[in-house]
Write a protein that holds these residues in place. Structure first.
Motif, short mmCIF file in Angstrom:
data_model
loop_
_atom_site.label_atom_id
_atom_site.label_comp_id
_atom_site.label_asym_id
_atom_site.label_seq_id
_atom_site.Cartn_x
_atom_site.Cartn_y
_atom_site.Cartn_z
N ASP A 29 0.82 -1.21 0.00
CA ASP A 29 0.00 0.00 0.00
C ASP A 29 0.86 1.26 0.00
O ASP A 29 0.49 2.28 -0.60
CB ASP A 29 -0.94 0.01 1.21
CG ASP A 29 -2.09 -0.98 1.07
OD1 ASP A 29 -2.30 -1.48 -0.05
OD2 ASP A 29 -2.75 -1.26 2.08
N ASP A 30 2.01 1.19 0.68
CA ASP A 30 2.91 2.35 0.70
C ASP A 30 3.51 2.60 -0.68
O ASP A 30 3.68 3.76 -1.09
CB ASP A 30 4.03 2.13 1.72
CG ASP A 30 3.52 2.02 3.15
OD1 ASP A 30 2.48 2.65 3.45
OD2 ASP A 30 4.14 1.31 3.95
N LEU A 31 3.83 1.53 -1.38
CA LEU A 31 4.35 1.68 -2.74
C LEU A 31 3.29 2.29 -3.66
O LEU A 31 3.59 3.17 -4.48
CB LEU A 31 4.80 0.33 -3.29
CG LEU A 31 6.03 -0.31 -2.65
CD1 LEU A 31 6.32 -1.65 -3.30
CD2 LEU A 31 7.24 0.60 -2.74
N LEU A 32 2.07 1.81 -3.53
CA LEU A 32 0.98 2.34 -4.36
C LEU A 32 0.77 3.83 -4.10
O LEU A 32 0.58 4.61 -5.03
CB LEU A 32 -0.31 1.56 -4.08
CG LEU A 32 -0.32 0.10 -4.57
CD1 LEU A 32 -1.49 -0.66 -3.95
CD2 LEU A 32 -0.41 0.05 -6.09
N ALA A 33 0.81 4.20 -2.82
CA ALA A 33 0.60 5.61 -2.46
C ALA A 33 1.74 6.48 -2.97
O ALA A 33 1.52 7.58 -3.50
CB ALA A 33 0.46 5.75 -0.95
N ALA A 34 2.98 6.00 -2.83
CA ALA A 34 4.13 6.77 -3.30
C ALA A 34 4.11 6.90 -4.82
O ALA A 34 4.45 7.95 -5.37
CB ALA A 34 5.43 6.11 -2.84
N GLN A 35 3.70 5.83 -5.50
CA GLN A 35 3.61 5.88 -6.96
C GLN A 35 2.57 6.92 -7.39
O GLN A 35 2.79 7.69 -8.33
CB GLN A 35 3.23 4.50 -7.51
CG GLN A 35 2.91 4.46 -8.99
CD GLN A 35 4.10 4.83 -9.86
OE1 GLN A 35 5.24 4.64 -9.48
NE2 GLN A 35 3.82 5.37 -11.03
N LYS A 36 1.45 6.98 -6.70
CA LYS A 36 0.40 7.93 -7.04
C LYS A 36 0.87 9.37 -6.82
O LYS A 36 0.61 10.26 -7.63
CB LYS A 36 -0.85 7.66 -6.19
CG LYS A 36 -2.04 8.53 -6.54
CD LYS A 36 -3.26 8.13 -5.74
CE LYS A 36 -4.46 8.99 -6.10
NZ LYS A 36 -5.66 8.60 -5.31
N ARG A 37 1.60 9.61 -5.72
CA ARG A 37 2.10 10.96 -5.42
C ARG A 37 3.15 11.42 -6.43
O ARG A 37 3.31 12.62 -6.66
CB ARG A 37 2.72 11.01 -4.02
CG ARG A 37 1.76 11.05 -2.89
CD ARG A 37 2.46 11.40 -1.58
NE ARG A 37 3.55 10.49 -1.26
CZ ARG A 37 3.40 9.36 -0.57
NH1 ARG A 37 2.19 9.00 -0.14
NH2 ARG A 37 4.44 8.58 -0.32
N ASN A 38 3.86 10.46 -7.01
CA ASN A 38 4.99 10.79 -7.90
C ASN A 38 4.78 10.23 -9.30
O ASN A 38 5.73 9.77 -9.94
CB ASN A 38 6.28 10.23 -7.30
CG ASN A 38 6.61 10.83 -5.95
OD1 ASN A 38 7.27 11.85 -5.86
ND2 ASN A 38 6.17 10.18 -4.87
N SER A 39 3.56 10.29 -9.79
CA SER A 39 3.21 9.62 -11.04
C SER A 39 3.90 10.22 -12.27
O SER A 39 4.04 9.55 -13.28
CB SER A 39 1.69 9.65 -11.24
OG SER A 39 1.22 10.99 -11.27
N GLY A 40 4.32 11.47 -12.19
CA GLY A 40 4.91 12.09 -13.38
C GLY A 40 6.42 12.04 -13.43
O GLY A 40 7.04 12.64 -14.31
N ARG A 41 7.03 11.31 -12.52
CA ARG A 41 8.49 11.35 -12.44
C ARG A 41 9.15 10.46 -13.49
O ARG A 41 8.48 9.65 -14.14
CB ARG A 41 8.94 10.91 -11.04
CG ARG A 41 8.87 9.43 -10.83
CD ARG A 41 9.06 9.02 -9.38
NE ARG A 41 9.18 7.58 -9.26
CZ ARG A 41 8.17 6.73 -9.41
NH1 ARG A 41 6.96 7.19 -9.67
NH2 ARG A 41 8.36 5.44 -9.29
N ARG A 42 10.47 10.61 -13.59
CA ARG A 42 11.26 9.76 -14.47
C ARG A 42 11.08 8.30 -14.07
O ARG A 42 11.17 7.94 -12.91
CB ARG A 42 12.74 10.15 -14.33
CG ARG A 42 13.72 9.18 -14.93
CD ARG A 42 15.13 9.52 -14.46
NE ARG A 42 16.11 8.52 -14.83
CZ ARG A 42 16.32 7.39 -14.16
NH1 ARG A 42 15.61 7.11 -13.08
NH2 ARG A 42 17.24 6.53 -14.56
#
Length: 293
Positions: free
Chosen positions: A162-175
């Motif tokens: 769940d932490d990975l999913l949340a971090a991915q959502k917060r940083n969706s536009g990154r490299r």
């Protein structure tokens, strides 16, 4: 010259790397700082950034220097952050730092600077150094050095899905975001089935023919096989989705198949995503060997 108690402790806690402000906080005056630089005791690395001359410039010092040179708001990231968090043991060849948008400065040797503004929840302090928090570190490092860092972090309970999913959502536009998103999706949906779908797609786009899916053999169902040549293609998912019972069952099945004249090829998610042509080459070689037997 300076606080005789605070200064040595600060140097020890920061691997001999420090800023002008940190020296001042230990009671060092401007004149004293300049004297230490002139005497060769301290080395000025960049404006306001110094290191102790009596210490060998190692990877920890390089990482600290890179973050400080990148300026306020910068944080260690990617494979470098994974090493700092002890998620991996191999030292990175390049130190990666994330700096806020708008940073201007000269190139930092041996350092890659990514420009984006991080959410405060994605930054932590470890050993007095700003570092990306473990969830974002795992996502970025998986793109750089492979999915195994993600798998290992989940297996060792260093991070939750769940932490990975949340971090991915917060940083969706990154490299590297699309690739990291696919890795997290595979973890969420079941890595083995996702890996098998990739294997099927790879075979469909190749010159390898005669393969079938879900072939019953000796009480087992082979997910992918070339029955004419008695070749079983086993696709291993992430370790995160494995358990002792499944591991034992897979090995018993493999031994039974080999005893009955089958060739068993095993490939991983890493194989399919990073070296698909090597996978096809292994399958072709097995076909040639079977045809020559």
């Amino acid at each position: 010259m300076g606080d005789q108690a605070a200064l040595p402790k600060m140097l020890a806690d920061h691997d001999g790397v420090f800023t002008t402000i940190q020296a001042y906080r230990c009671g060092v005056t401007g004149d004293q700082l300049r004297h230490r630089v002139r005497s060769g005791e301290w080395i000025r690395v960049a404006r306001g950034v110094f290191r102790a001359a009596d210490r060998t410039l190692d990877i920890r010092m390089r990482m600290r220097l890179a973050v400080l040179q990148a300026g306020p708001g910068a944080a260690l990231a990617g494979a470098a952050a994974a090493w700092w968090h002890a998620l991996v043991t191999t030292e990175p060849t390049t130190v990666t730092v994330i700096a806020p948008h708008g940073r201007h400065g000269s190139r930092i040797p041996g350092c890659a600077v990514w420009h984006r503004t991080l959410d405060p929840v994605d930054v932590t302090s470890k050993d007095s150094l700003p570092v990306t928090a473990i969830p974002l570190t795992v996502l970025d490092a998986a793109v750089d050095i492979g999915v195994r860092v993600m798998d290992s972090a989940l297996l060792r309970a260093r991070v939750e899905l769940d932490d990975l999913l949340a971090a991915q959502k917060r940083n969706s536009g990154r490299r590297g975001s699309p690739r990291a998103r696919a890795m997290v999706a595979a973890m969420s949906e079941g890595a083995r089935s996702e890996a098998e779908r990739k294997a099927v797609a790879l075979l469909r786009g190749s010159d390898v023919t005669g393969w079938v899916t879900n072939l019953p053999v000796g009480g087992y169902i082979l997910d992918l096989a070339l029955p004419e040549h008695k070749i079983d293609i086993e696709i291993d998912g992430f370790v995160y989705h494995s358990d002792a019972e499944a591991f034992q069952h897979d090995r018993e099945r493999q031994n039974d198949l080999i005893a009955n004249g089958w060739t068993v090829l095993r490939f991983t998610w890493h194989d399919l995503t990073t070296r698909p042509q090597w996978v096809l080459a292994q399958i072709r070689a097995a076909i040639r060997q079977a045809a020559a037997a």
